[in-house]
Scaffold this active site. Structure first.
Site, PDB file in Angstrom:
ATOM      1  N   ASP A 228      -7.727   3.453  12.155  1.00 14.66           N
ATOM      2  CA  ASP A 228      -6.427   4.102  12.140  1.00 14.66           C
ATOM      3  C   ASP A 228      -6.440   5.465  11.471  1.00 14.66           C
ATOM      4  O   ASP A 228      -5.716   6.376  11.863  1.00 14.66           O
ATOM      5  CB  ASP A 228      -5.381   3.198  11.462  1.00 14.66           C
ATOM      6  CG  ASP A 228      -4.915   2.088  12.387  1.00 14.66           C
ATOM      7  OD1 ASP A 228      -5.115   2.208  13.603  1.00 14.66           O
ATOM      8  OD2 ASP A 228      -4.348   1.100  11.896  1.00 14.66           O
TER       9      ASP A 228
ATOM     10  N   SER B 124      -4.021  -9.360   7.087  1.00  9.15           N
ATOM     11  CA  SER B 124      -3.679  -7.970   7.359  1.00  9.15           C
ATOM     12  C   SER B 124      -3.168  -7.923   8.789  1.00  9.15           C
ATOM     13  O   SER B 124      -3.904  -8.225   9.734  1.00  9.15           O
ATOM     14  CB  SER B 124      -4.915  -7.084   7.197  1.00  9.15           C
ATOM     15  OG  SER B 124      -4.620  -5.758   7.575  1.00  9.15           O
TER      16      SER B 124
ATOM     17  N   ARG C  95      -0.649   4.519  17.515  1.00  5.56           N
ATOM     18  CA  ARG C  95      -0.971   5.525  16.496  1.00  5.56           C
ATOM     19  C   ARG C  95      -0.685   6.960  16.918  1.00  5.56           C
ATOM     20  O   ARG C  95      -0.212   7.752  16.106  1.00  5.56           O
ATOM     21  CB  ARG C  95      -2.433   5.374  16.055  1.00  5.56           C
ATOM     22  CG  ARG C  95      -2.774   4.065  15.344  1.00  5.56           C
ATOM     23  CD  ARG C  95      -1.633   3.455  14.632  1.00  5.56           C
ATOM     24  NE  ARG C  95      -2.013   2.352  13.743  1.00  5.56           N
ATOM     25  CZ  ARG C  95      -1.167   1.467  13.282  1.00  5.56           C
ATOM     26  NH1 ARG C  95       0.109   1.531  13.640  1.00  5.56           N
ATOM     27  NH2 ARG C  95      -1.553   0.510  12.460  1.00  5.56           N
TER      28      ARG C  95
ATOM     29  N   ASP D 172       0.811  -1.210   0.000  1.00  8.53           N
ATOM     30  CA  ASP D 172       0.000   0.000   0.000  1.00  8.53           C
ATOM     31  C   ASP D 172       0.849   1.267   0.000  1.00  8.53           C
ATOM     32  O   ASP D 172       0.654   2.160  -0.833  1.00  8.53           O
ATOM     33  CB  ASP D 172      -0.941   0.016   1.209  1.00  8.53           C
ATOM     34  CG  ASP D 172      -1.997  -1.067   1.132  1.00  8.53           C
ATOM     35  OD1 ASP D 172      -1.842  -1.988   0.324  1.00  8.53           O
ATOM     36  OD2 ASP D 172      -2.979  -0.988   1.888  1.00  8.53           O
TER      37      ASP D 172
END
Length: 407
Positions: free
Chosen positions: A128, A181, A99, A17
């Site tokens: 996220d 993932s 995060r 990605d």
């Protein structure tokens, strides 16, 4: 907006990605790209990430790779564990707590390099995107955010691979089925997608990366001791360690004994339910140990208040509000409660279980055997309980005399 962006800082992992995003940003925005990669204990060799960025045309001065393991553990994980934070009764917030630190560093690098914007690879369906962007706006209100997944039409793995092939972006493809993932850091590793999209399907045995199956864990248990100071672990088995060293050591111990696996259907902030699996071996041990030392040293009123506010605190972290005034207010309250949370907890690790064997505090224990003993004592007058109970029941007595019936 596109014409206004001259330079952007991309949260770059080197995967499919973000490698495509790196190229896409240049094509769509015509801007200079700065990459930032955080080492937060995901246990990967990050050197190839720099080489990949260079091959994709990023200037060496614009490639930032930072070791954040100590900052992550000391300033994010440990404060969260002082609160005993658990989201929806089970999740230890391994992805959520990483995060805000990444957002903080993105903003710092943007300021350092004079960038106009930051960018990330989070999808429009996930949590996220919210966590990254709330953190960034809290720290730099005028920052612009580019979220490609909310702009482009590359909405499938096949389209991403076709884009990569067209633009000569080399993507390492492993033989066999596509991977889950996954997200990993020093606190946990998570898995989503594939068979897990059926909440009734059991996880595949070969999915788990960190821990042994509890059934295959050693038949001999292992006893450890964790020392706490002001609510934080400071030593393991009598040896003083840095925060990230303690967490790493507990991860290895927990993984060895099959501790910390979780299969969860959770409620995402954006509104949907999602199913994920997690391995948090060290965190699972820390939570058990911290509650054990608090049980000995924390005043009952403070302990119960902490338990009342914990779900709200955990929800704030899960939803991305780490830098919010309300989280900071709660953190101040929590940290105040930890001034006397000092002592040692003895634990037994065995086949997926964390068993408390004992807890002690030379300076801060509130356990007073003179009062709590079942044997004869000279300090507690048991007759006092009569008045205590009658006063506690007084409103019931008055209501009953007034003819009110409970049932």
């Amino acid at each position: 907006m596109k014409k206004d962006i001259k330079k952007v800082v991309l949260a770059y992992s080197g995967g499919l990605d973000t490698s495509i995003i790196l190229k896409w940003l240049g094509d769509e925005y015509g801007c200079e790209v700065v990459t930032f990669t955080a080492d937060i204990g995901q246990n990967e060799d990050l050197a190839p990430i720099k080489e990949k960025a260079l091959k994709l045309g990023i200037k060496e001065k614009n490639i930032f790779i930072e070791d954040l393991k100590e900052e992550f553990t000391k300033n994010y994980v440990f404060p969260m564990f002082r609160a005993n934070a658990v989201y929806e009764g089970e999740y230890l917030l391994g992805t959520s707590i990483a995060r805000p630190l990444i957002a903080k560093k993105l903003v710092e690098i943007a300021k350092q390099t004079g960038a106009d914007a930051i960018s990330h690879g989070a999808t429009g369906k996930g949590n996220d995107q919210v966590r990254f962007e709330l953190g960034a706006y809290a720290l730099m209100p005028d920052i612009k955010v580019i979220a490609p997944w909310r702009e482009w039409d590359l909405n499938s793995r096949e389209k991403l691979l076709a884009y990569a092939k067209k633009n000569d972006i080399k993507i390492e493809q492993k033989k066999g089925k596509s991977p889950y993932s996954m997200d990993a850091n020093l606190l946990h590793i998570s898995y989503e997608g594939l068979i897990l999209e059926d909440p009734n399907a059991a996880p595949e045995k070969d999915m788990w990366r960190w821990s042994v199956d509890p059934k295959d864990a050693p038949n001999e248990s292992e006893i450890i001791e964790i020392e706490y100071k002001n609510g934080d672990p400071v030593a393991l088995n009598g040896k003083a360690l840095k925060p990230h060293e303690i967490l790493d050591a507990l991860n290895r111990l927990g993984a060895k004994h099959g501790i910390g696996r979780l299969d969860l259907v959770e409620n995402r902030y954006v509104g949907m339910k999602s199913r994920g699996c997690y391995e948090t071996p060290g965190g699972t041990i820390m939570l058990k140990a911290h509650r054990a030392i608090e049980s000995l040293t924390l005043d009952s009123g403070a302990a119960h208040l902490k338990d009342e506010i914990m779900p709200k605190y955990a929800e704030l972290i899960y939803n991305g509000f780490w830098f919010s005034p309300e989280r900071l207010m709660l953190q101040a309250l929590i940290d105040e409660s930890q001034k006397h949370v000092n002592g040692v907890v003895r634990l037994e690790l065995y086949k997926g279980n964390v068993i408390v064997l004992g807890r002690s505090s030379k300076t801060d224990s509130l356990f007073n055997v003179d009062f709590s003993t079942f044997e004869e004592d000279d300090v507690f007058d048991q007759k006092d309980a009569d008045g205590f109970i009658k006063l506690s029941a007084l409103r019931f007595i008055i209501a009953g005399k007034n003819g009110r019936k409970i049932i």
